[in-house]
Design an enzyme around this catalytic site. Structure first.
Site, PDB file in Angstrom:
ATOM      1  N   ARG A  19       1.767 120.927 -46.719  1.00  0.00           N
ATOM      2  CA  ARG A  19       2.486 121.921 -45.860  1.00  0.00           C
ATOM      3  C   ARG A  19       3.746 122.286 -46.551  1.00  0.00           C
ATOM      4  O   ARG A  19       4.344 121.424 -47.428  1.00  0.00           O
ATOM      5  CB  ARG A  19       2.433 121.452 -44.154  1.00  0.00           C
ATOM      6  N   ASN A  29       5.975 119.886 -52.447  1.00  0.00           N
ATOM      7  CA  ASN A  29       4.495 119.558 -53.145  1.00  0.00           C
ATOM      8  C   ASN A  29       4.330 120.755 -54.195  1.00  0.00           C
ATOM      9  O   ASN A  29       3.329 120.596 -54.738  1.00  0.00           O
ATOM     10  CB  ASN A  29       3.466 120.170 -51.781  1.00  0.00           C
ATOM     11  N   SER A  87       3.123 116.686 -36.601  1.00  0.00           N
ATOM     12  CA  SER A  87       1.646 116.599 -36.826  1.00  0.00           C
ATOM     13  C   SER A  87       1.209 115.441 -37.705  1.00  0.00           C
ATOM     14  O   SER A  87       1.969 115.325 -38.746  1.00  0.00           O
ATOM     15  CB  SER A  87       1.142 117.987 -37.467  1.00  0.00           C
ATOM     16  N   ARG A 168       7.442  77.128 -54.236  1.00  0.00           N
ATOM     17  CA  ARG A 168       7.169  78.708 -54.663  1.00  0.00           C
ATOM     18  C   ARG A 168       5.938  78.861 -55.826  1.00  0.00           C
ATOM     19  O   ARG A 168       6.166  78.093 -56.613  1.00  0.00           O
ATOM     20  CB  ARG A 168       8.495  79.237 -55.020  1.00  0.00           C
TER      21      ARG A 168
END
Length: 414
Positions: A19, A29, A87, A168
């Site tokens: 979008r 984008n 959305s 560890r």
């Protein structure tokens, strides 16, 4: 369907949600990443994978639609209802499916994952089409120790979540953990219609760490550009080492303006950075030649470039073809920097092509790289840097292949 008749293969569609209203980075984008619109990287990978019946971009923005079609994708214009900040991806995918009943499986690919390769998508398509998985998603392996969060004001200590502090692990002794990286989510229609992107018979696909890049904020951009240049997918044809750069003079080496003095003499301006770029290319063994549609033979000597030049060129492509054959190069070994309609065919033919930021639209569409700099303002130097980075990629790939071959010879001798 009659007995013995082959069942039709399920329609697998690639879907990129893009979008126009990105809050973090405006029009993220289609922002250029290493000279290519961000969405272009994943579209190239999806189209070249050859496993999708259709490749789509779902968008609400005209410019994103133009770029998507330029790369060969189809476009679904999403409704305002699923184009809001609130959305979800699932809502946009369900809307897409409502308009495309022919689609059985959706491969939702994130535009923000520019290091995606076709080989990844091919393997995922096999998982969902041949091995019967209902959904497949991408993960990456991380070697990070996790600790519980202690919020301000809480009277407690942090606790280890995936390690024993008294013992560890060394990195090489610990397989690490798998995390979703968001590159893609494949799911069958029946799952999506029920409101799931992950469900049913599920599988993950582990991506290589160097291919796992996600861009959300501006600070990621320069890091992502370097990663893409090193690990991105540049097309089906393997990159070759560039040996010739042909540069259009007007609008690339210069800004296209011509100054005329009182005594009718022409003057042009150029950026010294571009001269440095040309000299650097020469030092790397790359020949640089210049081309122009007009007669600029009187101004060229003043630049002291010592480059072969063709002026009054009515057919640039023919000049380029003659030079290529004379030197004995393949098109993949030729780079071209142009900015006008007359450069379009040359840009399409050259193995590496670029245009300045202010090039005409048709030239931009034909180019593989769009500079941030305008003509006459550092575009040649910038394109030279782009060539150098891709040369590093070529040399790296060559070294990897040599190492593989060497390892194979060592093994074969045992």
């Amino acid at each position: 369907m009659e007995a013995g008749e082959a069942r039709p293969r399920a329609h697998l569609a690639a879907l990129v949600l893009a979008r126009g209203g990105s809050k973090g980075i405006p029009l993220k984008n289609i922002k250029l990443l290493a000279g290519v619109p961000l969405v272009g990287w994943v579209l190239r990978a999806a189209l070249d994978a050859g496993v999708f019946h259709s490749v789509w971009v779902s968008t609400d923005h005209d410019e994103i639609e133009k770029v998507a079609k330029q790369f060969g994708a189809q476009v679904h214009r999403r409704s305002p209802e699923v184009s809001q900040d609130s959305s979800t991806s699932l809502e946009a995918i369900r809307e897409f499916l409502n308009h495309h009943q022919e689609v059985d499986i959706v491969g939702n690919i994130q535009a923000t994952s520019p290091c995606l390769h076709p080989s990844d998508l091919i393997k995922v398509a096999d998982l969902i089409q041949k091995e019967g998985f209902d959904s497949v998603f991408s993960v990456v392996r991380r070697h990070q120790f996790r600790w519980s969060e202690v919020k301000k004001g809480e009277n407690k200590m942090t606790e280890p979540q995936n390690l024993n502090p008294a013992k560890r692990y060394r990195r090489q002794d610990w397989p690490g953990e798998l995390y979703e990286n968001g590159s893609f989510y494949f799911a069958k229609r029946h799952l999506i219609e029920k409101g799931y992107l992950q469900g049913g018979k599920m599988a993950y696909y582990e991506m290589r760490a160097e291919h796992s890049v996600d861009i959300d904020i501006d600070i990621d951009w320069p890091i992502a550009e370097q990663r893409v240049l090193s690990f991105g997918y540049f097309g089906k044809e393997p990159l070759k080492e560039v040996k010739l750069l042909v540069c259009s003079i007007d609008g690339c080496l210069t800004n296209g303006r011509i100054y005329v003095t009182e005594d009718q003499k022409e003057m042009v301006s150029y950026d010294y950075r571009d001269i440095v770029g040309i000299n650097l290319l020469k030092k790397r063994g790359i020949e640089v030649r210049l081309i122009s549609e007009r007669d600029c033979s009187k101004t060229l000597p003043a630049m002291q470039l010592e480059c072969v030049a063709e002026v009054n060129a009515t057919d640039k492509l023919q000049v380029l073809e003659d030079w290529r054959k004379y030197i004995g190069l393949s098109w993949k070994e030729v780079a071209y920097l142009g900015n006008e309609e007359s450069d379009v065919e040359c840009l399409k033919k050259a193995g590496m092509s670029g245009v300045p930021a202010d090039a005409c639209v048709v030239a931009q569409k034909a180019a593989g790289y769009i500079c941030k700099s305008s003509g006459g303002c550092g575009a040649v130097r910038e394109f030279a840097e782009h060539i150098f980075l891709l040369l590093e990629k070529v040399n790296s790939a060559r070294k990897q292949m040599e190492d593989v071959n060497s390892a194979g010879e060592d093994t074969g001798g045992k």
